[in-house]
Design an enzyme around this catalytic site. Structure first.
Site, PDB file in Angstrom:
ATOM      1  N   HIS A 364       0.824  -1.205   0.000  1.00 43.37           N
ATOM      2  CA  HIS A 364       0.000   0.000   0.000  1.00 43.37           C
ATOM      3  C   HIS A 364       0.858   1.255   0.000  1.00 43.37           C
ATOM      4  O   HIS A 364       0.517   2.257  -0.603  1.00 43.37           O
ATOM      5  CB  HIS A 364      -0.937  -0.008   1.198  1.00 43.37           C
ATOM      6  CG  HIS A 364      -1.830  -1.194   1.190  1.00 43.37           C
ATOM      7  ND1 HIS A 364      -2.445  -1.684   2.298  1.00 43.37           N
ATOM      8  CD2 HIS A 364      -2.184  -2.008   0.178  1.00 43.37           C
ATOM      9  CE1 HIS A 364      -3.133  -2.754   1.969  1.00 43.37           C
ATOM     10  NE2 HIS A 364      -2.988  -2.963   0.687  1.00 43.37           N
ATOM     11  N   ARG A 471      -8.938   5.747  -9.167  1.00 38.77           N
ATOM     12  CA  ARG A 471      -8.942   4.433  -8.496  1.00 38.77           C
ATOM     13  C   ARG A 471      -9.524   4.596  -7.098  1.00 38.77           C
ATOM     14  O   ARG A 471      -8.800   4.922  -6.152  1.00 38.77           O
ATOM     15  CB  ARG A 471      -7.523   3.884  -8.408  1.00 38.77           C
ATOM     16  CG  ARG A 471      -6.885   3.526  -9.749  1.00 38.77           C
ATOM     17  CD  ARG A 471      -5.468   3.000  -9.517  1.00 38.77           C
ATOM     18  NE  ARG A 471      -4.948   2.236 -10.620  1.00 38.77           N
ATOM     19  CZ  ARG A 471      -4.002   2.668 -11.466  1.00 38.77           C
ATOM     20  NH1 ARG A 471      -3.494   3.876 -11.335  1.00 38.77           N
ATOM     21  NH2 ARG A 471      -3.565   1.883 -12.435  1.00 38.77           N
ATOM     22  N   ARG A 507     -13.766   4.893 -10.932  1.00 41.22           N
ATOM     23  CA  ARG A 507     -13.840   3.442 -11.074  1.00 41.22           C
ATOM     24  C   ARG A 507     -14.291   2.876  -9.733  1.00 41.22           C
ATOM     25  O   ARG A 507     -13.729   3.220  -8.694  1.00 41.22           O
ATOM     26  CB  ARG A 507     -12.458   2.886 -11.425  1.00 41.22           C
ATOM     27  CG  ARG A 507     -12.460   1.369 -11.420  1.00 41.22           C
ATOM     28  CD  ARG A 507     -11.152   0.812 -11.875  1.00 41.22           C
ATOM     29  NE  ARG A 507     -10.152   0.824 -10.824  1.00 41.22           N
ATOM     30  CZ  ARG A 507      -8.912   0.376 -10.987  1.00 41.22           C
ATOM     31  NH1 ARG A 507      -8.535  -0.077 -12.168  1.00 41.22           N
ATOM     32  NH2 ARG A 507      -8.055   0.402 -10.009  1.00 41.22           N
ATOM     33  N   CYS A 677      -5.954   3.054 -20.199  1.00 41.47           N
ATOM     34  CA  CYS A 677      -5.495   3.677 -18.952  1.00 41.47           C
ATOM     35  C   CYS A 677      -4.447   2.870 -18.193  1.00 41.47           C
ATOM     36  O   CYS A 677      -4.151   3.172 -17.053  1.00 41.47           O
ATOM     37  CB  CYS A 677      -6.681   3.984 -18.042  1.00 41.47           C
ATOM     38  SG  CYS A 677      -7.533   2.519 -17.453  1.00 41.47           S
TER      39      CYS A 677
HETATM   40  C1  PEP Z   1      -5.026  -1.806 -15.447  1.00 42.48           C
HETATM   41  O1  PEP Z   1      -5.195  -2.964 -15.092  1.00 42.48           O
HETATM   42  O2  PEP Z   1      -4.418  -1.478 -16.476  1.00 42.48           O
HETATM   43  C2  PEP Z   1      -5.519  -0.673 -14.616  1.00 42.48           C
HETATM   44  C3  PEP Z   1      -5.447   0.551 -15.040  1.00 42.48           C
HETATM   45  O3  PEP Z   1      -6.006  -0.979 -13.395  1.00 42.48           O
HETATM   46  P1  PEP Z   1      -5.085  -1.324 -12.127  1.00 42.48           P
HETATM   47  O4  PEP Z   1      -3.668  -1.031 -12.514  1.00 42.48           O
HETATM   48  O5  PEP Z   1      -5.580  -0.475 -11.024  1.00 42.48           O
HETATM   49  O6  PEP Z   1      -5.359  -2.784 -11.959  1.00 42.48           O
HETATM   50 MG    MG Z   2      -6.661  -3.442 -13.568  1.00 36.34          MG
END
Ligand code: PEP
Ligand code: MG
Length: 747
Positions: A364, A471, A507, A677
Site C-alpha cells: 500500500h 482508483r 472506477r 489507462c
Molecule cells: C489496469 O489494469 O491497467 C488498470 C489501469 O487498473 P489497475 O492497474 O488499477 O489494476
Molecule cells: Mg486493472
C-alpha cells in the site's frame, strides 16, 4: 579479571568510561582501552579489529602484539580465527589456537607465541562492527564468566564506535557512518531524487553505556519494564475485537514482556556495570543476530517481536520518542523499515524520495508513493542500519539503487541527469496548454490517473483534460477501517469540486488480487489475480458497491457523473452492474436526493474475453477503457507483480497490438468511446504506437503527460502506422525496434 567477579567487571567499565571522558584522540583512546582490558583480564594480549569495509577487518589497536602491525594487518571476512568470529557473530574460545580449524597466523604481529585465544564479536543491533580479542601464552580455556565479562566490554566498545569515539586525527579509522555505500533494492516507483535522510523511526542513541550505581539502574529497568507491560496490556485491551492473528502477536508481546529469562539476563548485565539501556540493547543485539540466522519463519517473527519490544523499552528509558528533536530537512528522503500508507500520506509531497528496507512493489505504501509520484526503492537491505538522519543520499528509483553519502563523481553524474530532466520539464510546461496534435493533424486526448485527493492539483499543472481513471480503492486501502458513506460523499464531492468541471471517471472498488483491504478477511485463494476480485466481489456482495454508488450520486449533487466498472469479463457482468446503478438511482430519487445531470456508465476491458464479447455489448456500454496492466498479464499469462516474468513480453508485441487494434475496430463500429489507462499509456513510445493503431484517448500518471504529448506533437501517426504494419508483415515479434529506428532517423 581472572577471578571474574562482577566488581572487577564494574571496575574495568569505570576505567573505560574515564578513558572515554578524556580528551585523547581516537587512536590514543583505543590504545588505552586495549591496555586496560589486557591488564584487567590478566592476558598478555588484547586487540581490537574493526571493519575497514564490509569485507575487510583491520587491526586497529593492540596491547601485546607488534605495534608495527597496527593498521597494516588486515584479513578478509571469514579468514583466520578473527575473521571467523566476525563472520559467524559467535565467540571463539580455545586454549590451543593453532590447532583450531581455519587458524592462520599473521607473522607481522608476532602472535605465534600465544596459545589461548578468546575472540568476541563487536556488534551493535546485530550489525558486526569488529572483533575484540584477548590472547595469552598459557594454554587455558577462558571461563564462562570471563567470556561474559568481555562480551559486556565488547558491547561498550560497539556503542563507542557508533558514537564516533575512535574517529579523529591519527585514528585512521573509517567510521561506519561516514563511508559511502551503494544499496541495491527493487524499484517501486521511478524517478531520481537527491536529498537528506529523514529516518521515520530514528534509532535510539545510547550515550551512557556504563553506569556507576547498579541499584539505581535496576530500578530504572524495572520501572521501564513495568511501563512497557502496562502499555502492552492496554494494547491488548483495546484490541479485543481484533482478528486472531493480531491478538496472537500481542499475546506474544505480553509473553516476552513478562519473560523471566529476558529480565534476568538484563539484570546480570547491569550488575556487571552496564546502564539499563545498554543492557536492553545488548539483548536486542543478540536477538537481531539470531533473526538473521534463524531458518524458521515462526522463530524469526518472534525474534522480531522481541526486537520491537526492546525498541519500545529503549524509548521509555531514554525518553527518546519518535521525536528526537531532529528537524525535517528541506529535501527529505524518507528511510524506514516499512511504513503504512496513512503515515506516508501525512508526509505527502514534502518527501523527495522513499527507501524502505522491507516493503514490496504491490504494498500500500508503494501505491501511495506511486500516486504521489515520489521515487521509491523497496527491499533496500540494511538501509536503516547504515543511514543516519541528515546523511546526503541519492535515490535512483529507475534502477532501484540508493547511494548513501555518495562521493563527488556519483553526485555530479546524478546532478547532470536531474538537470536534464528539469530541462525537459520546462519544455513540457511550455506545451501544457497546447493539444496533443500530431504532425498529420490527429488529436489525442490526454487524461490523468488519480486516486487520492493529493493527486487533484496535478489536473491543473499537468494540462490533463480530465481524470481518465480515479482508483477509488486507494481511499479504502489507506484506512484501517471501512469508510462511512458520509465520508465517501464528502470525499467524492471534494474531488469533483477540485476538478472544476473537468470529467472524472470514478472506477468502483477494485479490490482483491494484490489489493487487500486491511480490515476485510483475506481470502486464501490459490491464485488471487484470477480470483474473487473487483466486479466479482461487487456483484456477489453488493452492499459496499451500493454504498459507493449512492455516495457518488450524492456527491455529484446534480453535476454530471461518470462511473466505470473494473474487470468486467463478460457482457452479463456489465448488465448486472448497470442494473445496480439503475436501482440505486431509483432509490436515491425516492429518498429525495438530487440526481446527476447525466450519468455515463462504462467498463474496463481487462480480460481478453471481453474483447470477444457480442457486438451488442459494444453497442450498449457507455464507454470502454482498456486496463492494459491487467489485460497484458492475462494475454501473455505473465503475472504483473512477478519480477521474473513481468518484463518478459513487450507491449509492442505484434500479437498484443493486434488485440488492441481489434478492440478499436469494434468500438469504432458501434461508436463507443474508447480509452487506454494502463501504465503503458504513459510511456511515450507505447503511447505513440497506441495512437497509431487508433486510440484517441489515453490516461496516465500526470508526470507522463508532458513526455507523451511532446512526442505525439512531433510524430506522424500515418507513418508510424505504416512502420507497424511493415513490421507485422516481416514477421517481427515486436514493432519496437522498427519504431525506435524510425524515431532515431527523425532525430
Ligand atoms: C489496469 O489494469 O491497467 C488498470 C489501469 O487498473 P489497475 O492497474 O488499477 O489494476
Ligand atoms: Mg486493472
Amino acid at each position: 579479571m581472572p577471578d571474574g567477579t562482577e566488581s572487577e567487571s564494574r571496575k574495568l567499565l569505570k576505567r573505560l568510561r574515564e578513558v572515554m571522558a578524556g580528551s585523547d584522540a581516537g587512536q590514543t583512546r583505543l590504545d588505552k582501552i586495549t591496555h586496560l582490558i589486557a591488564d584487567s583480564m590478566g592476558t598478555e594480549v588484547c586487540s581490537v579489529y574493526l571493519f575497514r569495509d564490509p569485507e575487510t577487518l583491520e587491526l586497529c589497536a593492540t596491547e601485546g602484539l607488534d605495534a608495527e602491525a597496527v593498521h597494516h594487518t588486515r584479513m578478509r571476512l571469514g579468514e583466520g580465527l578473527v575473521g571467523r568470529v566476525a563472520r559467524a557473530g559467535r565467540v571463539v574460545n580455545t586454549p590451543n589456537a593453532p590447532a583450531e580449524p581455519g587458524f592462520r597466523y599473521m607473522p607481522e604481529t608476532g602472535e605465534e607465541r600465544y596459545s589461548s585465544f578468546l575472540g568476541i564479536p563487536i556488534q551493535r543491533l546485530g550489525e558486526s562492527l569488529g572483533v575484540l580479542v584477548v590472547q595469552s601464552r598459557e594454554a587455558r580455556q577462558f571461563s564462562a564468566d570471563e567470556v561474559y565479562a568481555l562480551e559486556v566490554v565488547a558491547m561498550v566498545i560497539a556503542e563507542m564506535t557508533e558514537l564516533g569515539a575512535f574517529v579523529g586525527e591519527g585514528a585512521a579509522l573509517s567510521p561506519l557512518h561516514q563511508r559511502s555505500v551503494v544499496i541495491r533494492g527493487t524499484s517501486a516507483q521511478e524517478g531520481t531524487a537527491e536529498g537528506h535522510v529523514w529516518l521515520h523511526e530514528p534509532r535510539v542513541v545510547v550515550t551512557n553505556p556504563i553506569a556507576d550505581d547498579p541499584q539505581r539502574e535496576l530500578e530504572r529497568l524495572s520501572e521501564a519494564v513495568e511501563e512497557l507491560r502496562v502499555g502492552v496490556d492496554k494494547m491488548l485491551e483495546l484490541s479485543r475485537g481484533a482478528d486472531k492473528e493480531q491478538l496472537q502477536v500481542l499475546e506474544a508481546y505480553r509473553m516476552f514482556a513478562n519473560s523471566k529469562g529476558w529480565m534476568r539476563r538484563m539484570e546480570e548485565d547491569i550488575a556487571r556495570g552496564l546502564s539499563a539501556e545498554a543492557a536492553v540493547e545488548k539483548e536486542q543485539s543478540l536477538a537481531r543476530s539470531r533473526i538473521s540466522q534463524a531458518q524458521d519463519s515462526y522463530l524469526r517473527e518472534r525474534l522480531s517481536d522481541l526486537d520491537d519490544l526492546s525498541n519500545r523499552l529503549l524509548r521509555i528509558l531514554t525518553g527518546q520518542g519518535n521525536n528526537t528533536g531532529a528537524e525535517l530537512p528541506p529535501d527529505p528522503i524518507l528511510i524506514a523499515r516499512n511504513i503504512g500508507p496513512g503515515d506516508l500520506l501525512e508526509y505527502g509531497r514534502t518527501l523527495r524520495g522513499i527507501v524502505l528496507e522491507e516493503g514490496s512493489v504491490g504494498s500500500h505504501a508503494a501505491i501511495v508513493a506511486r500516486a504521489l509520484a515520489i521515487p521509491l526503492v523497496v527491499r533496500a537491505k540494511r538501509i536503516t542500519t547504515e543511514a543516519l538522519n541528515g546523511d546526503h543520499i541519492i535515490v535512483a528509483g529507475d534502477q532501484g539503487l540508493v547511494h548513501l553519502r555518495p562521493d563527488d563523481t556519483v553526485v555530479s553524474a546524478f546532478r547532470d541527469k536531474i538537470a536534464m530532466r528539469a530541462e525537459a520539464q520546462q519544455r513540457y510546461a511550455s506545451i501544457r496548454d497546447k493539444p496533443a496534435e500530431t504532425l498529420d493533424g490527429q488529436t489525442v486526448a490526454l487524461h490523468m490517473n488519480a486516486g487520492l485527493m493529493a493527486d487533484l492539483p496535478s489536473l491543473e499543472s499537468s494540462g490533463a483534460e480530465g481524470v481518465g481513471l480515479f482508483r477509488t480503492e486507494l481511499q479504502f486501502l489507506v484506512r484501517n477501517k471501512m469508510p462511512k458513506r458520509s465520508e465517501l460523499v464528502a470525499l467524492y464531492a471534494r474531488v469533483l469540486d477540485a476538478a472544476h468541471g473537468k470529467r472524472v471517471i470514478f472506477r468502483t472498488l477494485d479490490i482483491g488480487s494484490d489489493k487487500v483491504l486491511p480490515y476485510m478477511k483475506p481470502n486464501d485463494e490459490p491464485n488471487p489475480a484470477l480470483g474473487w476480485r473487483a466486479i466479482r466481489v461487487g456483484l456477489d456482495k453488493p452492499g459496499v458497491m451500493r454504498m459507493q454508488l449512492q455516495a457518488l450520486i450524492r456527491a455529484a449533487d446534480g453535476r454530471p457523473l461518470t462511473v466505470m466498472f473494473p474487470f468486467v469479463a463478460q457482457f452479463e457482468e456489465y448488465r448486472a452492474a448497470r442494473a445496480e446503478v439503475d436501482k440505486t438511482i431509483a432509490r436515491e430519487k425516492r429518498l429525495g436526493h438530487r440526481l446527476p445531470e447525466n450519468i455515463e456508465i462504462g467498463a474496463m476491458l481487462e480480460t481478453p474475453s471481453l474483447a470477444f464479447a457480442p457486438q451488442k455489448f459494444f453497442d450498449e456500454v457507455g464507454f470502454l477503457s482498456i486496463g492494459g496492466n491487467d489485460l497484458k498479464q492475462f494475454f501473455f499469462a505473465a503475472d504483473r507483480e512477478n519480477e521474473r516474468v513481468r518484463r518478459r513480453y513487450d507491449t509492442l508485441n505484434v500479437s498484443f497490438l493486434s488485440l488492441i487494434e481489434q478492440i478499436v475496430e469494434r468500438c469504432d463500429r458501434s461508436g463507443t468511446p474508447l480509452s487506454f489507462c494502463g501504465e503503458d499509456a504513459g510511456r511515450p513510445i507505447e503511447a505513440l504506437c497506441l495512437a497509431a493503431i487508433g486510440l484517441r484517448s489515453l490516461s496516465m500518471r500526470p508526470a507522463s503527460i508532458g513526455p507523451v504529448k511532446s512526442l505525439l506533437r512531433r510524430a506522424d501517426l500515418g507513418e508510424v502506422r505504416k512502420i507497424i504494419s511493415d513490421a507485422r508483415h516481416r514477421g517481427d515479434q515486436s514493432v519496437r525496434p522498427a519504431v525506435m529506428d524510425y524515431l532515431r532517423d527523425q532525430g
